[in-house]
Design a protein around this motif. Structure first.
Motif, PDB file in Angstrom:
ATOM      1  N   SER A  17       0.850  -1.192   0.000  1.00 48.00           N
ATOM      2  CA  SER A  17       0.000   0.000   0.000  1.00 48.00           C
ATOM      3  C   SER A  17       0.889   1.246   0.000  1.00 48.00           C
ATOM      4  N   THR A  20       2.988   2.493   3.002  1.00 46.57           N
ATOM      5  CA  THR A  20       4.014   1.653   3.631  1.00 46.57           C
ATOM      6  C   THR A  20       5.355   2.383   3.630  1.00 46.57           C
TER       7      THR A  20
ATOM      8  N   ALA B 250      -9.748  -4.013  15.579  1.00 44.02           N
ATOM      9  CA  ALA B 250      -9.066  -3.038  14.702  1.00 44.02           C
ATOM     10  C   ALA B 250      -7.844  -3.671  14.041  1.00 44.02           C
ATOM     11  N   ALA B 251      -7.126  -4.494  14.802  1.00 47.08           N
ATOM     12  CA  ALA B 251      -5.933  -5.144  14.250  1.00 47.08           C
ATOM     13  C   ALA B 251      -6.317  -6.077  13.106  1.00 47.08           C
ATOM     14  N   LYS B 252      -7.371  -6.851  13.341  1.00 54.59           N
ATOM     15  CA  LYS B 252      -7.753  -7.838  12.325  1.00 54.59           C
ATOM     16  C   LYS B 252      -8.367  -7.186  11.083  1.00 54.59           C
ATOM     17  N   ILE B 254      -7.010  -4.776   9.588  1.00 49.03           N
ATOM     18  CA  ILE B 254      -5.910  -4.316   8.727  1.00 49.03           C
ATOM     19  C   ILE B 254      -5.605  -5.408   7.698  1.00 49.03           C
ATOM     20  N   VAL B 257      -3.113  -8.733   8.145  1.00 48.81           N
ATOM     21  CA  VAL B 257      -3.001  -9.342   9.479  1.00 48.81           C
ATOM     22  C   VAL B 257      -3.593 -10.744   9.408  1.00 48.81           C
ATOM     23  N   ALA B 271       1.509 -11.429  10.466  1.00 49.40           N
ATOM     24  CA  ALA B 271       0.981 -10.758   9.273  1.00 49.40           C
ATOM     25  C   ALA B 271       1.820 -11.124   8.054  1.00 49.40           C
ATOM     26  N   THR B 276       3.043  -4.515   8.589  1.00 53.19           N
ATOM     27  CA  THR B 276       1.634  -4.785   8.893  1.00 53.19           C
ATOM     28  C   THR B 276       1.496  -5.386  10.291  1.00 53.19           C
ATOM     29  N   GLN B 279       1.817  -2.616  12.756  1.00 51.25           N
ATOM     30  CA  GLN B 279       0.583  -1.816  12.752  1.00 51.25           C
ATOM     31  C   GLN B 279      -0.508  -2.545  13.534  1.00 51.25           C
ATOM     32  N   GLY B 280      -0.583  -3.844  13.299  1.00 51.56           N
ATOM     33  CA  GLY B 280      -1.577  -4.651  14.005  1.00 51.56           C
ATOM     34  C   GLY B 280      -1.352  -4.633  15.508  1.00 51.56           C
ATOM     35  N   ALA B 283      -2.547  -1.545  17.022  1.00 50.45           N
ATOM     36  CA  ALA B 283      -4.001  -1.376  16.995  1.00 50.45           C
ATOM     37  C   ALA B 283      -4.723  -2.209  18.063  1.00 50.45           C
TER      38      ALA B 283
END
Lengths: 151, 733
Positions: A17, A20, B250-252, B254, B257, B271, B276, B279-280, B283
């Motif tokens: 994306s 990133t 929220a994590a899932k 993304i 993930v 992930a 990612t 980020q997960g 979150a």
């Protein structure tokens, strides 16, 4: 959606994306793992690459930011460790653990590309990468040595 | 007499070379002999010479920047008579024969494991690697003698060849390897005398430099496996708290993930890539219970004060003479107290590991200082037997003691087992800074009795703080090991104040008492480069400076009077006085301070030259270090290790520290836990005195003197005495 990325003179079509960070596109996407993750906040410099010849901390730029720009990583600095910075680094055996050294070398390559004989003050101001092993005495000496090798 | 060095005797060599397959020599300790005979284990190729001339060396130690691969390879190559570039491969190998005897000794037999740490790699393997090289050389010479039908003394080994000294003909080691494998193993192959060394004592270029300047070196973060997934973690922020529930919606949400795996006090997010996964992890919403969310720095100080001031005697670490009586009859006494604060390791490579778990076996790729702990946690997670666990040691992007703990390896194993795919877990910097095992905070109270000339003749010391051995204790099953609970010794806590391994370099203070009062805090602590010497050298060397000033004695002269029976120490003091320009005219505004330590068979003194501005900003201009580390195998590596350890010491001495508020760490990255950069790095002059004695440990040696020497120099500059590390600006204005 793909974005084309110019890395080390080769065009890659990448599918990450657009937001990133470039660091993770290089590492996990293109498997160019010489560029390291250290902090994610542009503080340590382990992820330093060259963009259009200038040092940039790749954790702080997104894929969208660098589309169409020319990116050089440690793997592309030379094919045979012949860049003057690498030669100086080898001559002085600068690395200890070595984790920060890709970024350190890229930062120095950027400095020397614009300033062929930097003063210690120039070095202090420009080379702000963190080396937890504390190779700084050798880094400084190797920068001066690399400058000699470039002339 | 160096007690630790005399331990490293590995006498057993085993030749496992089969006819035609070259020479393969290994060290066989008891367990590996059994393993080899039972056929379950192949003896690892400590040194293998193939018919094509390729030479492989198996390494017992992890390479984390300390240059041990180069150093041990040089030791072996020197005796084997090869050049470093004739070595075709070097690899860290996990094997029972590579258990670390000095570590075992220092822990009273508790930690009988393969581990790289404590600066003891050379102490552990110098002798055996020389013998291995000499043995292989003699077997190659023997094979050549048979081939040419000449006496062995006409067979000269050099640069990977045996030359017939009568005819000048030569055979390469590869050509001789298979015949050499049929030779009897000589029991006592002749070792070189120091004047015959070609590599030992020289600046052999590091074998790891090429891969570290072109990006090809593979660290734990760089492991890539087919079908691999990527993990990140999120710990409960408050120490001691546990997960009650996790909101992972929220994590899932993304894209990318794949899995969220909650454990007791940490959640792993798996992930499609690391970004990612991180980020997960960010979150996740964690609901936690337990832990002391009101705990803060003030509570740490209060507990340490309570230990120091209370009636608890703690563990009697040292009792020589009668310190209390001697102090009460002294001409004068001084009572002094010092403290050090929490510090993080902050290895540039954060904790990370990759694992692949199947029913057939388990592979782990990790930057680890303990291959055995890695295997132990793998057995625990996978329930597989030891022979199905394979530990692959990557380069370490810094260790400094942090990577003795396998907490991050457990996570990779669990994620790999849960997903059935290879998983690489990488911690974010914030997770690293907030979930380290920190340098333990300590308080040290010293009471010194002085004689009529102001020289200390009695010393009573109380140490209070949490033991850095705690994570190791936990790994060994949660039981306090005998070196603490029964013997009263915790080497890692007491070293630098009283070292039970040797008193070779200690100050001659006839009446000495040291008591350690273990003081628990709900913050994990561990081995931080140079362990207990951080608080002990800070306290003892600051106290020596205070005593010297109070008594009107030059600080170097005071050490001389307390080390008069130790010629190696006196040489170090003489040299540091001269090399640092001690007492000479310095640039305006520059001041010096000094310190001395004996640590892991090294005698060392440092002088710091500092200035301070009117806002309390300290600048360390130069540190002169003189060290007698015995035989310096590679003076360039010794120099870089000392320089690096001094920068590490500087990081714990000026400004940066880890603070605790609300039961958790305040800092979270290099913006609020700043580490030294090039701009503030002093010139570090390292002077190595080659006494030719057995090599000591230099990986940590440089760190502990930085705090006291800088503090002593600041006293010279400002008249203000520093009694706590790190030094803050307000301490000197």
């Amino acid at each position: 959606m793909t974005i084309s990325l110019d890395v080390n003179g080769k065009i890659h079509e990448v599918t990450e994306s657009p937001e990133t960070p470039l660091l993770w596109v290089l590492r996990d996407g293109l498997k160019l793992t010489g560029t390291k993750y250290g902090c994610g906040i542009e503080s340590c410099g382990a992820c330093t690459v060259l963009i259009d010849g200038r040092q940039v901390r790749s954790c702080g730029l997104t894929l969208a930011d660098v589309e169409g720009r020319s990116i050089t990583t440690i793997e592309g600095l030379s094919s045979d460790r012949s860049h003057p910075v690498q030669r100086a680094w080898a001559e002085l055996d600068v690395p200890e653990c070595g984790y920060c050294q890709s970024g350190m070398i890229m930062a120095v390559a950027s400095l020397l590309a614009r300033n062929t004989s930097p003063s210690d003050r120039d070095i202090d101001r420009t080379i702000t990468n963190i080396c937890r092993c504390g190779t700084y005495n050798r880094v400084r000496a190797a920068i001066h040595r690399a400058a000699e090798l470039m002339t | 007499m160096n007690t630790i060095t005399s331990l490293s005797r590995r006498q057993f060599l085993k030749n496992t070379g089969l006819a035609g397959s070259g020479l393969l020599l290994g060290l066989a300790g008891t367990s590996s002999t059994i393993a080899a005979e039972s056929g379950n284990f192949e003896l690892p190729p400590f040194v293998s010479i193939q018919p094509d001339g390729s030479i492989r060396i198996g390494m017992p130690c992890s390479e984390m920047g300390q240059g041990i691969h180069t150093t041990l390879a040089s030791v072996l190559a020197d005796e084997l008579e090869i050049t470093i570039d004739q070595i075709s491969s070097l690899e860290t190998i996990h094997h029972p024969a590579f258990r670390n005897e000095p570590i075992k000794y220092l822990t009273s037999g508790v930690m009988d494991i393969q581990m790289t740490g404590g600066s003891v790699s050379l102490i552990a393997f110098y002798g055996s690697f020389r013998k291995m090289g000499a043995t292989a050389r003699e077997m190659l010479r023997g094979a050549a003698a048979e081939h040419w039908s000449i006496p062995i003394d006409q067979c000269r080994a050099a640069a990977g060849k045996i030359t017939n000294t009568a005819t000048g003909k030569s055979l390469g080691y590869g050509e001789l390897a298979s015949a050499a494998a049929r030779q009897a193993i000589p029991e006592n192959p002749p070792l070189k005398s120091p004047d015959q060394f070609k590599l030992i004592g020289t600046k052999v270029p590091r074998v790891d430099t090429p891969a570290k300047i072109d990006g090809s070196a593979v660290y734990g973060t760089d492991v890539e496996l087919p079908g691999m997934l990527y993990g990140a973690v999120r710990h409960c922020p408050v120490f001691g708290s546990k997960i009650d529930s996790v909101d992972d919606s929220a994590a899932k949400a993304i894209p990318g993930v794949i899995a969220v795996i909650p454990l007791e006090n940490v959640v792993i997010v798996v992930a499609a890539n690391t970004w990612t996964a991180m980020q997960g992890a960010d979150a996740l919403v964690l609901q936690t219970t337990g832990g002391d969310s009101s705990f803060s720095d003030a509570d740490i100080d209060a507990r340490i004060q309570q230990s120091l001031s209370g009636s608890q005697l703690g563990a009697p670490v040292a009792h020589e003479g009668d310190a209390d009586k001697a102090i009460s009859s002294s001409d004068s006494t001084m009572e002094l107290e010092y403290a050090v604060s929490l510090q993080a390791h902050a290895t540039m490579e954060p904790p990370c590991a990759a694992a692949h778990v199947t029913e057939e076996g388990c592979d782990i790729w990790a930057p680890t200082q303990t291959q055995d702990f890695t295997a132990m946690v793998a057995m625990m997670v996978t329930q597989l037997p030891a022979e199905k666990i394979r530990v692959h040691t990557t380069y370490l992007g810094g260790g400094f003691g942090r990577k003795t703990n396998p907490d991050y390896i457990v996570q990779a194993l669990i994620a790999a087992k849960a997903t059935g795919q290879p998983v690489k877990v990488t911690w974010s910097r914030t997770e690293d800074v907030q979930h380290d095992q920190y340098l333990p905070p300590f308080g040290v109270r010293l009471t010194a009795g002085l004689d009529s000339s102001g020289v200390p003749n009695a010393l009573s010391v109380k140490l209070a703080g949490p033991s850095p051995s705690q994570p190791m204790v936990a790994m060994m099953g949660g039981y306090f090991p005998p070196w603490l609970a029964e013997n009263g010794f915790d080497w890692a806590t007491c070293v630098g104040m009283f070292d039970f391994t040797s008193q070779a370099g200690s100050y001659a203070i006839p009446d000495l008492k040291v008591n350690y009062i273990p003081t628990e805090i709900p913050v994990p602590v561990g081995f931080w480069r140079s362990i207990g010497t951080v608080h002990n050298a800070f306290a003892l060397e600051s106290a020596m400076d205070e005593i010297a000033h109070a008594s009107g004695i030059d600080p170097i002269d005071l050490r001389r009077s307390l080390l008069r029976e130790k010629p190696r120490a006196l040489t170090v003091l003489d040299r540091v006085e001269q090399a640092s320009g001690w007492g000479s005219t310095l640039p305006e505004g520059h001041y010096q301070g000094m310190g001395y330590i004996y640590y892991l068979d090294c005698y060392q003194a440092q002088v710091a030259e500092v200035s301070v501005d009117n806002r309390g900003r300290t600048r360390v201009h130069r540190i002169t270090c003189v060290i007698d580390c015995g035989q310096a195998i590679n003076p360039a590596i010794v120099e870089s290790q000392i320089q690096g350890a001094i920068i590490y010491g500087l990081s714990g001495s000026l400004n940066a520290q880890i603070n605790i508020e609300n039961g958790r760490v305040v800092q979270g990255n290099f913006d609020d836990y700043p580490l030294p950069k090039l701009k503030i790095a002093p010139v570090i002059d390292v002077h190595i005195i080659n006494s030719g004695e057995q090599p000591g440990g230099i990986g940590e040696a440089g760190t502990p003197l930085v705090g006291p020497t800088v503090a002593n120099a600041l006293f010279a500059a400002t008249g203000k005495r520093i009694r706590r590390l790190p030094i803050r600006r307000s301490d000197v204005v």
